[in-house]
Design a protein around this motif. Structure first.
Motif, PDB file in Angstrom:
ATOM      1  N   ASP A  86      10.901   7.037   0.347  1.00 50.75           N
ATOM      2  CA  ASP A  86       9.630   6.932  -0.358  1.00 50.75           C
ATOM      3  C   ASP A  86       9.742   5.853  -1.428  1.00 50.75           C
ATOM      4  OD1 ASP A  86       7.332   7.191  -1.807  1.00 50.75           O
ATOM      5  OD2 ASP A  86       7.790   9.183  -2.593  1.00 50.75           O
ATOM      6  N   ALA A  87       8.966   4.808  -1.277  1.00 50.88           N
ATOM      7  CA  ALA A  87       9.066   3.662  -2.179  1.00 50.88           C
ATOM      8  C   ALA A  87       8.757   4.047  -3.627  1.00 50.88           C
ATOM      9  CB  ALA A  87       8.135   2.550  -1.710  1.00 50.88           C
ATOM     10  N   THR A 138      -3.715 -16.093   2.703  1.00 53.87           N
ATOM     11  CA  THR A 138      -4.880 -16.311   1.857  1.00 53.87           C
ATOM     12  C   THR A 138      -4.530 -16.121   0.387  1.00 53.87           C
ATOM     13  OG1 THR A 138      -5.525 -14.036   2.347  1.00 53.87           O
ATOM     14  CG2 THR A 138      -6.655 -15.762   3.547  1.00 53.87           C
ATOM     15  N   THR A 174       0.650  -7.327  -1.802  1.00 58.71           N
ATOM     16  CA  THR A 174      -0.112  -7.632  -0.591  1.00 58.71           C
ATOM     17  C   THR A 174      -1.598  -7.660  -0.915  1.00 58.71           C
ATOM     18  OG1 THR A 174      -0.420  -5.328   0.050  1.00 58.71           O
ATOM     19  CG2 THR A 174       1.589  -6.407   0.814  1.00 58.71           C
ATOM     20  N   ARG A 175      -2.358  -8.094   0.057  1.00 58.10           N
ATOM     21  CA  ARG A 175      -3.780  -8.237  -0.185  1.00 58.10           C
ATOM     22  C   ARG A 175      -4.466  -6.897  -0.405  1.00 58.10           C
ATOM     23  NH1 ARG A 175      -7.695 -11.367   3.896  1.00 58.10           N
ATOM     24  NH2 ARG A 175      -8.488  -9.322   4.471  1.00 58.10           N
ATOM     25  N   GLN A 194      -0.930 -12.377  -4.993  1.00 53.51           N
ATOM     26  CA  GLN A 194      -0.977 -12.021  -3.573  1.00 53.51           C
ATOM     27  C   GLN A 194      -0.182 -13.024  -2.741  1.00 53.51           C
ATOM     28  OE1 GLN A 194      -4.872 -11.395  -1.783  1.00 53.51           O
ATOM     29  NE2 GLN A 194      -4.172 -12.600  -0.051  1.00 53.51           N
ATOM     30  N   ILE A 195       0.781 -12.491  -2.008  1.00 55.68           N
ATOM     31  CA  ILE A 195       1.599 -13.337  -1.156  1.00 55.68           C
ATOM     32  C   ILE A 195       0.989 -13.351   0.235  1.00 55.68           C
ATOM     33  CG2 ILE A 195       3.857 -13.561  -0.055  1.00 55.68           C
ATOM     34  CD1 ILE A 195       4.968 -12.114  -2.572  1.00 55.68           C
ATOM     35  N   SER A 233       4.010  -3.246   4.960  1.00 56.44           N
ATOM     36  CA  SER A 233       4.174  -3.128   6.408  1.00 56.44           C
ATOM     37  C   SER A 233       4.643  -4.435   7.042  1.00 56.44           C
ATOM     38  CB  SER A 233       2.861  -2.680   7.046  1.00 56.44           C
ATOM     39  OG  SER A 233       1.863  -3.656   6.833  1.00 56.44           O
ATOM     40  N   GLN A 260      -0.179 -11.921   8.235  1.00 55.74           N
ATOM     41  CA  GLN A 260      -0.796 -12.733   7.179  1.00 55.74           C
ATOM     42  C   GLN A 260       0.005 -12.666   5.887  1.00 55.74           C
ATOM     43  OE1 GLN A 260      -2.462 -10.411   8.891  1.00 55.74           O
ATOM     44  NE2 GLN A 260      -4.164 -11.410   9.937  1.00 55.74           N
ATOM     45  N   HIS A 261       0.773 -11.589   5.731  1.00 57.43           N
ATOM     46  CA  HIS A 261       1.616 -11.468   4.543  1.00 57.43           C
ATOM     47  C   HIS A 261       2.918 -12.250   4.751  1.00 57.43           C
ATOM     48  CE1 HIS A 261       3.266  -9.656   0.911  1.00 57.43           C
ATOM     49  NE2 HIS A 261       4.355  -9.363   1.597  1.00 57.43           N
ATOM     50  N   ALA A 267       0.804  -1.221   0.000  1.00 58.13           N
ATOM     51  CA  ALA A 267       0.000   0.000   0.000  1.00 58.13           C
ATOM     52  C   ALA A 267       0.837   1.272   0.000  1.00 58.13           C
ATOM     53  CB  ALA A 267      -0.946  -0.002   1.194  1.00 58.13           C
ATOM     54  N   ASN A 297      10.633   1.536   3.076  1.00 55.57           N
ATOM     55  CA  ASN A 297       9.427   1.964   3.768  1.00 55.57           C
ATOM     56  C   ASN A 297       9.702   3.297   4.441  1.00 55.57           C
ATOM     57  OD1 ASN A 297       7.104   2.017   5.651  1.00 55.57           O
ATOM     58  ND2 ASN A 297       6.858  -0.106   4.969  1.00 55.57           N
TER      59      ASN A 297
HETATM   60  C1  LIG Z   1      -7.666 -13.515   7.600  1.00 60.55           C
HETATM   61  C2  LIG Z   1      -6.743 -12.591   6.901  1.00 60.55           C
HETATM   62  C3  LIG Z   1      -5.963 -13.061   5.872  1.00 60.55           C
HETATM   63  C4  LIG Z   1      -5.063 -12.200   5.204  1.00 60.55           C
HETATM   64  N1  LIG Z   1      -4.311 -12.706   4.208  1.00 60.55           N
HETATM   65  C5  LIG Z   1      -3.395 -11.909   3.603  1.00 60.55           C
HETATM   66  C6  LIG Z   1      -2.536 -12.421   2.592  1.00 60.55           C
HETATM   67  O1  LIG Z   1      -2.622 -13.575   2.198  1.00 60.55           O
HETATM   68  N2  LIG Z   1      -1.639 -11.592   2.039  1.00 60.55           N
HETATM   69  C7  LIG Z   1      -1.516 -10.295   2.425  1.00 60.55           C
HETATM   70  O2  LIG Z   1      -0.632  -9.601   1.889  1.00 60.55           O
HETATM   71  N3  LIG Z   1      -2.320  -9.782   3.354  1.00 60.55           N
HETATM   72  C8  LIG Z   1      -3.260 -10.559   3.946  1.00 60.55           C
HETATM   73  N4  LIG Z   1      -4.075 -10.015   4.893  1.00 60.55           N
HETATM   74  C9  LIG Z   1      -4.042  -8.566   5.117  1.00 60.55           C
HETATM   75  C10 LIG Z   1      -2.928  -8.179   6.068  1.00 60.55           C
HETATM   76  O3  LIG Z   1      -3.405  -8.259   7.396  1.00 60.55           O
HETATM   77  C11 LIG Z   1      -2.497  -6.717   5.831  1.00 60.55           C
HETATM   78  O4  LIG Z   1      -3.628  -5.884   5.896  1.00 60.55           O
HETATM   79  C12 LIG Z   1      -1.790  -6.482   4.489  1.00 60.55           C
HETATM   80  O5  LIG Z   1      -0.798  -7.456   4.269  1.00 60.55           O
HETATM   81  C13 LIG Z   1      -1.165  -5.116   4.510  1.00 60.55           C
HETATM   82  O6  LIG Z   1      -0.666  -4.796   3.229  1.00 60.55           O
HETATM   83  P1  LIG Z   1       0.335  -3.593   3.002  1.00 60.55           P
HETATM   84  O7  LIG Z   1       1.610  -3.877   3.710  1.00 60.55           O
HETATM   85  O8  LIG Z   1       0.393  -3.400   1.531  1.00 60.55           O
HETATM   86  O9  LIG Z   1      -0.446  -2.339   3.582  1.00 60.55           O
HETATM   87  P2  LIG Z   1      -0.268  -1.492   4.935  1.00 60.55           P
HETATM   88  O10 LIG Z   1      -0.292  -2.381   6.117  1.00 60.55           O
HETATM   89  O11 LIG Z   1      -1.247  -0.396   4.841  1.00 60.55           O
HETATM   90  O12 LIG Z   1       1.187  -0.945   4.827  1.00 60.55           O
HETATM   91  C14 LIG Z   1       1.638   0.007   3.918  1.00 60.55           C
HETATM   92  C15 LIG Z   1       3.077   0.283   4.248  1.00 60.55           C
HETATM   93  O13 LIG Z   1       3.614   1.207   3.330  1.00 60.55           O
HETATM   94  C16 LIG Z   1       4.352   2.179   4.024  1.00 60.55           C
HETATM   95  N5  LIG Z   1       4.352   3.386   3.220  1.00 60.55           N
HETATM   96  C17 LIG Z   1       3.364   4.315   3.084  1.00 60.55           C
HETATM   97  N6  LIG Z   1       3.730   5.253   2.214  1.00 60.55           N
HETATM   98  C18 LIG Z   1       4.969   4.920   1.794  1.00 60.55           C
HETATM   99  C19 LIG Z   1       5.872   5.493   0.872  1.00 60.55           C
HETATM  100  N7  LIG Z   1       5.558   6.614   0.194  1.00 60.55           N
HETATM  101  N8  LIG Z   1       7.071   4.902   0.679  1.00 60.55           N
HETATM  102  C20 LIG Z   1       7.380   3.769   1.356  1.00 60.55           C
HETATM  103  N9  LIG Z   1       6.562   3.165   2.224  1.00 60.55           N
HETATM  104  C21 LIG Z   1       5.363   3.735   2.432  1.00 60.55           C
HETATM  105  C22 LIG Z   1       3.703   2.308   5.345  1.00 60.55           C
HETATM  106  O14 LIG Z   1       4.625   2.782   6.311  1.00 60.55           O
HETATM  107  C23 LIG Z   1       3.272   0.863   5.629  1.00 60.55           C
HETATM  108  O15 LIG Z   1       4.286   0.168   6.294  1.00 60.55           O
HETATM  109  C24 LIG Z   1      -4.970 -10.848   5.576  1.00 60.55           C
HETATM  110  C25 LIG Z   1      -5.762 -10.376   6.612  1.00 60.55           C
HETATM  111  C26 LIG Z   1      -6.635 -11.215   7.278  1.00 60.55           C
HETATM  112  C27 LIG Z   1      -7.466 -10.667   8.401  1.00 60.55           C
END
Ligand SMILES: Cc1cc2nc3c(=O)[nH]c(=O)nc-3n(C[C@H](O)[C@H](O)[C@H](O)COP(=O)(O)OP(=O)(O)OC[C@H]3O[C@@H](n4cnc5c(N)ncnc54)[C@H](O)[C@@H]3O)c2cc1C
Ligand SMILES: Cc1cc2nc3c(=O)[nH]c(=O)nc-3n(C[C@H](O)[C@H](O)[C@H](O)COP(=O)(O)OP(=O)(O)OC[C@H]3O[C@@H](n4cnc5c(N)ncnc54)[C@H](O)[C@@H]3O)c2cc1C
Ligand SMILES: Nc1ncnc2c1ncn2[C@@H]1O[C@H](COP(=O)(O)O)[C@@H](O)[C@H]1O
Lengths: 296, 260, 435
Positions: free
Chosen positions: A282-283, A230, A212-213, A226-227, A245, A249-250, A187, A264
């Motif tokens: 900034d990614a 799930t 990510t999801r 999606q890694i 992040s 789950q990831h 994200a 990050n």
């Molecule tokens: C039952 C269940 C199963 C799940 N299964 C999976 C699964 O299989 N796979 C999966 O991936 N997720 C899964 N999830 C979701 C998981 O819990 C997280 O919500 C998800 O992995 C978060 O994705 P993210 O790191 O992309 O987003 P976020 O957690 O929102 O993280 C975004 C990151 O980007 C950073 N960031 C923001 N802006 C910038 C920038 N400009 N430059 C650099 N960094 C920045 C932030 O600091 C943050 O660390 C599951 C959840 C549940 C409840």
């Protein structure tokens, strides 16, 4: 401790083998076409119970009388999460959902999407679900297995939804699991277009693109990329995470890479803690720079 | 009647409190189901008085009634479901989030379905309503999907991505402030029903792997790393983007991923 | 006149808006306070020191409940060159006791508290709602606001624009002339975490005592100023930079903050701290020079929206002006509603109220301050002059006898190429302005 593994059409769910290992091999494989062969390399004393088509209320009612252990553990896979509360209620036991570790005297629970842990002492009989991917399991070439087939008692009066069909994942694009290098985006990347860029950079590094999801849910990347628990469970040697992040789950689906790079803006998130090279930046801008370099 | 379950999670004061995305999506799904079957939505929560903030938000967005079942924070999922079942017994659909903002195990909806003796369709990523049935898409593991037909009465739980909660109108926002909220006595707090709040930071579980077959000495070598090999190292750097890109490519080269 | 939804709509729940709404609610008027953020103060950043004495009337004993970090009991002004520093330090015991003077506070806490008071007194606060336009009567008088919510038009007899710097509402009402970038400065701030005991020891304070350090020079060739404030277990370190100078120098603000943090006089204070937060905001700096018209038919402008802010290097005040002008706008509206005349003429008392308080008096007095403090001489040469002079006095280079002060100043002045005439003139302006 007894592992209870819901099986669909012979397929073992995410976290199935880990749950059996957590219970030192005592397991009940129940569902449609349960078979011992599905567990290559895992030792255990398996009880196989045929229950027909998936129906959580009916399955729970049929399984409750077969429980012969004070600790029952299911994988926290979709079907495990579906069944466990019903089973706990029928057995009159407390449920400890989303555990990282289960012992007869204590459980450790993952809370807040992987940000926190809670230790709970256990007294008496319980049902628990084990978070897939947090334990890991050894594959033994000379695994020893016994299997006995059991009958489930008839059940009446349960109500379930009707399964219309189960759609398989699209195998054509499922190459992520075999990939030795993965470039993953989360994200922190701010637009769908970033993932086209990510694919370009990945290709030139000989890597596959993952996400990510949050990203696959937005439809920016197809679900097969999606890694996680799930999504696809992978085991690359190199993992580069841009704006991820590192929710449990990831990372639970990440295997054990030799090298992790994380970019990050938040130096304290779990992904940065896991990284061999953690870059606070900034990614999006870093991706631009990487693209310019691999192209140039 | 359609019941939507909202869990208000408090962290400090109301500024840092709220419901999960999944709960918001649940309300939107509930409102759409109510539109197709011309009935109304009742939003229910089990929690302390602060949870009424959330209920008013739901009323502003379109819920017709709101019920708060008095209970302390940290009530176990099965006790929450028992309390919700008491107010949801006559509902056609009961729509929950797939995960609450704090506990996030998705156990409450399954407990609720069991308690009410109705069907469940949980962890949904798609909901297409018809009059008395719903065609639902459920997420399975490994990228598989399950298509379900669900008939009333039933419990649905939806992921946050299913729908985006509609924006409340300014007038609804203002009238919601004085809307009546039904209060119901809940279960007494007993130790057996409370989950500990003593949350520690996450750290991965140590993974135990059996000794590989072969000579014991190899194993010792492997464990003690006498043969050399890359020493475990971790480095945290703050860099501007060009320098960051250079540093990453240098690391990849050093680790042998880039052909010189 | 037809019934309106509210007597008054206040746009923006910052310090100005919260105070205006409180005054109106207490007078029994129906008032709607609209805020774009998810809660009051959620997006508001500033340096970190508030002077809430203006609340004595509105919220007596405010100090017992205001969410503050530390009471400012030491105020220092520091002149920096590349590797020298001269500090003038003032410490007051009475600033650490009621009714206090200044305090460090976080805006998400302070604004949330202040807006909560307005709500408690009967104002309707609606958050996550942005005003996107003004409603007009056929004769052009303001008749209410349009928000970004469905069914989001609200009519009112008076609209008070408290929507901060670069006010959309005041511009929409046609109260601003052309805006010139040179009247703006950019504020950039880092919040650095350190254990409370470490802060207490480094800054020589105890309990809730705190320090406010204002810095002239050291901003890496870009005209501006810098500040360092103590919170409970964090420090706020920031710079206020002239926009045109920043653009001309092609420097990034974060590099300039890094420079300040690395200065030998500052480094020991901030060392080892971990950056928790980074934020930036534009400030209307030029005081009187850029104020809009503050009243129109059915509309008043208060706080930063009216450019009632002082940001002149060592002077960083705005919250107190915002609160005072918010109170004045509230009182004026109460009066106009009572007289049933909310036209520009009916609201004319606002300007008078501001003139009679410190708000406009301070601005008049400090009219030339921004220009002076941000001028090239003050910025780049005077810190050198002063610090070199002091260094020459303190330097022990026996056996040469110490030169007299006059000789040192003259020598330094010549060495730095400062004309005596300029020095005298700036001194005089400074004396009139700050003295
Ligand atoms: C039952 C269940 C199963 C799940 N299964 C999976 C699964 O299989 N796979 C999966 O991936 N997720 C899964 N999830 C979701 C998981 O819990 C997280 O919500 C998800 O992995 C978060 O994705 P993210 O790191 O992309 O987003 P976020 O957690 O929102 O993280 C975004 C990151 O980007 C950073 N960031 C923001 N802006 C910038 C920038 N400009 N430059 C650099 N960094 C920045 C932030 O600091 C943050 O660390 C599951 C959840 C549940 C409840
Ligand atoms: C870097 C920096 C350092 C500073 N340091 C200090 C200091 O140390 N001490 C001090 O006293 N002052 C300081 N100031 C000045 C001070 O921050 C301002 O003067 C003060 O915040 C003005 O208050 P206000 O209520 O007028 O506006 P603001 O605090 O800006 O509040 C405006 C509110 O309106 C809302 N809003 C805006 N547009 C809309 C819209 N269209 N619809 C709905 N809501 C809207 C905003 O979200 C905001 O909540 C500093 C400023 C900066 C930038
Ligand atoms: N205290 C509660 N009050 C109302 N609904 C709840 C409560 N706790 C959980 N729920 C519902 O159950 C869903 C799953 O919660 P959980 O099992 O805690 O992850 C939430 O998204 C809510 O819809």
């Amino acid at each position: 401790m007894l592992a209870m593994i819901p099986i669909r059409d012979g397929v073992v769910p995410a976290g199935g083998a880990e749950t059996i290992a957590e219970c030192a091999g005592r397991a009940l494989l129940a569902g449609s076409s349960p078979q011992a062969d599905a567990l290559d390399g895992i030792s255990g004393d398996l009880r196989l119970v045929e229950l027909g088509e998936y129906a959580p209320a009916r399955w729970a009612a049929a399984l409750a009388p077969l429980v012969d252990d004070p600790v029952v553990v299911l994988p926290a896979s979709p079907d495990g999460r579906d069944l466990a509360p019903r089973l706990a209620r029928l057995l009159g036991r407390p449920l400890f959902a989303g555990a990282m570790l289960v012992r007869p005297d204590a459980v450790r629970l993952v809370r807040g999407g992987g940000r926190g842990l809670v230790d709970v002492p256990v007294t008496g009989a319980i049902v628990a679900t084990l978070q897939p991917g947090v334990r890991g399991v050894d594959v033994e070439p000379d695994a020893r297995r016994t299997a006995t087939v059991e009958e489930a008692a008839d059940t009446t009066g349960t109500v379930d939804a009707t399964v219309v069909e189960v759609l398989p994942p699209d195998v054509a694009t499922m190459d992520l699991a075999e990939s030795a290098r993965i470039l993953g985006g989360g994200a922190g990347l701010d637009a769908a277009d970033r993932f086209r860029q990510l694919a370009v950079v990945a290709r030139s590094l000989g890597a596959s693109m993952g996400a990510t999801r949050v990203i696959t849910d937005r439809g920016w990347v197809e679900h097969q990329r999606q890694i996680g628990t799930t999504g696809v469970v992978v085991d690359p040697a190199l993992y580069i995470a841009l704006g991820i992040s590192g929710a449990v789950q990831h990372t639970a689906g990440l295997g054990t890479p030799d090298h992790i790079v994380s970019v990050n803006t938040d130096p304290h998130c779990p992904m940065m803690q896991m990284a061999d090279l953690a870059v606070v930046a900034d990614a999006n801008a870093v991706l631009d720079e990487l693209e310019a370099r691999v192209r140039g | 009647m359609i019941v939507v379950c909202w869990k208000w999670v408090t962290a400090g004061d109301e500024r840092w409190s709220g419901v999960s995305d999944a709960d918001r999506a649940a309300l939107e799904v509930g409102l759409r189901l109510a539109e197709t079957s011309s009935t109304s939505v009742t939003v229910a929560t089990v929690g302390p008085p602060a949870a009424e903030h959330g209920l008013r938000e739901a009323i502003a967005a379109g819920a017709a009634d709101a019920i708060r079942i008095e209970a302390p924070d940290g009530l176990a999922s099965d006790a929450v479901a028992v309390a919700l079942a008491a107010v949801a017994a006559d509902a056609s659909w009961i729509v929950c989030g797939d995960a609450s903002a704090d506990r996030g195990t998705g156990a409450v909806p399954a407990f609720l379905a069991a308690e009410l003796g109705v069907a469940q369709a949980l962890g949904l990523i798609g909901v297409t309503p018809d009059e008395r049935t719903v065609r639902a898409t459920r997420r399975l593991d490994g990228g598989r999907r399950e298509i379900l037909d669900v008939t009333t009465p039933a419990v649905l739980s939806v992921e946050g991505s299913v729908a985006r909660l509609r924006r409340a109108s300014l007038r609804a926002e203002l009238t919601a402030r004085s809307a009546a909220i039904l209060q119901v006595a809940g279960p007494p707090a007993t130790a057996a029903h409370a989950e500990s709040h003593d949350v520690q930071p996450y750290r991965p579980r140590a993974r135990a792997f059996a000794a590989p077959a072969g000579v014991a000495l190899d194993r010792v070598r492997l464990l003690t790393d006498v043969a050399g090999g890359p020493a475990p190292h971790a480095e945290l750097v703050v860099l501007d983007p060009p320098a960051a890109a250079e540093r990453i490519l240098a690391a990849l080269a050093e680790w042998g991923y880039l052909s010189p | 006149m037809a019934e309106t939804d509210y007597d008054v709509v206040v746009v923006g729940a910052g310090p100005a808006g919260a105070c205006a709404a409180t005054v109106l609610a207490r007078a029994g008027r129906s008032v709607l306070l609209l805020e774009r953020g998810p809660f009051a103060g959620s997006k508001n950043m500033y340096g970190g020191v508030v002077y809430p004495r203006i609340l004595d009337g509105l919220h007596p004993q405010w100090w017992e409940e205001a969410p503050i970090q530390r009471w400012v009991t030491r105020r220092s002004t520091m002149m920096l060159t590349d590797d020298q520093a001269l500090t003038v330090d003032y410490r007051s015991g009475s600033w650490g006791r009621p009714p206090y003077n200044g305090a460090t506070a976080f805006r998400p806490d302070f604004d949330h508290w202040l807006a909560g008071k307005a709500e408690h007194d009967g104002a309707d606060l609606v958050t996550s709602t942005t005003v996107v336009g003004l409603l007009r009567h056929p004769d052009g008088a303001v008749a209410g606001v349009r928000t970004d919510r469905p069914d989001g038009d609200i009519t009112a007899r008076v609209v008070i624009a408290c929507d901060g710097v670069n006010s959309f509402v005041a511009k929409e009402a046609g109260l601003y002339g052309a805006v010139d970038a040179s009247h703006f400065t950019l504020g950039v701030k880092e919040v650095v975490a350190l254990p409370k005991e470490v802060i207490d020891e480094r800054f020589n304070v105890r309990g809730r005592e705190g320090v406010d350090i204002e810095i002239v020079g050291g901003t890496g060739g870009v005209n501006g100023g810098a500040f360092l404030y103590t919170n409970l277990d964090t420090l706020s370190v920031g710079v206020v930079l002239k926009l045109p100078a920043l653009a001309a120098q092609q420097q990034r603000p974060e590099t300039i903050i890094a420079g300040i943090k690395a200065h030998p006089a500052i480094a020991p204070l901030v060392e080892g701290g971990e950056v928790k937060e980074y934020s930036a905001h534009v400030i209307p700096e030029a005081g009187m020079a850029m104020m809009p018209k503050m009243t129109g038919d059915g509309i008043l402008v208060a706080g930063d929206a009216a450019a009632l802010c002082l940001a002149a290097g060592i002077w960083l005040e705005g919250v107190n002006f915002a609160m005072a002008s918010g109170i004045a706008a509230g009182e004026t509206s109460v009066e106009a509603l009572r007289a049933d005349d909310t036209s520009e003429a009916g609201l004319a008392g606002y300007r008078r109220r501001l003139e009679s308080t410190f708000v406009l008096r301070d601005h008049r007095k400090l009219r030339r301050a921004p220009e002076l403090v941000l001028s090239d001489r003050v910025q780049h040469l005077y810190p050198k002059l002063v610090t070199n002079t002091v260094e020459a006095m303190f330097r022990v280079d026996n056996p040469t006898p110490k030169p007299g002060l006059r000789r040192i100043v003259t020598a330094e002045r010549k060495r730095l190429g400062i004309r005596r005439r300029d020095l005298l003139r700036d001194g005089l302006t400074g004396w009139r302005t700050f003295g």
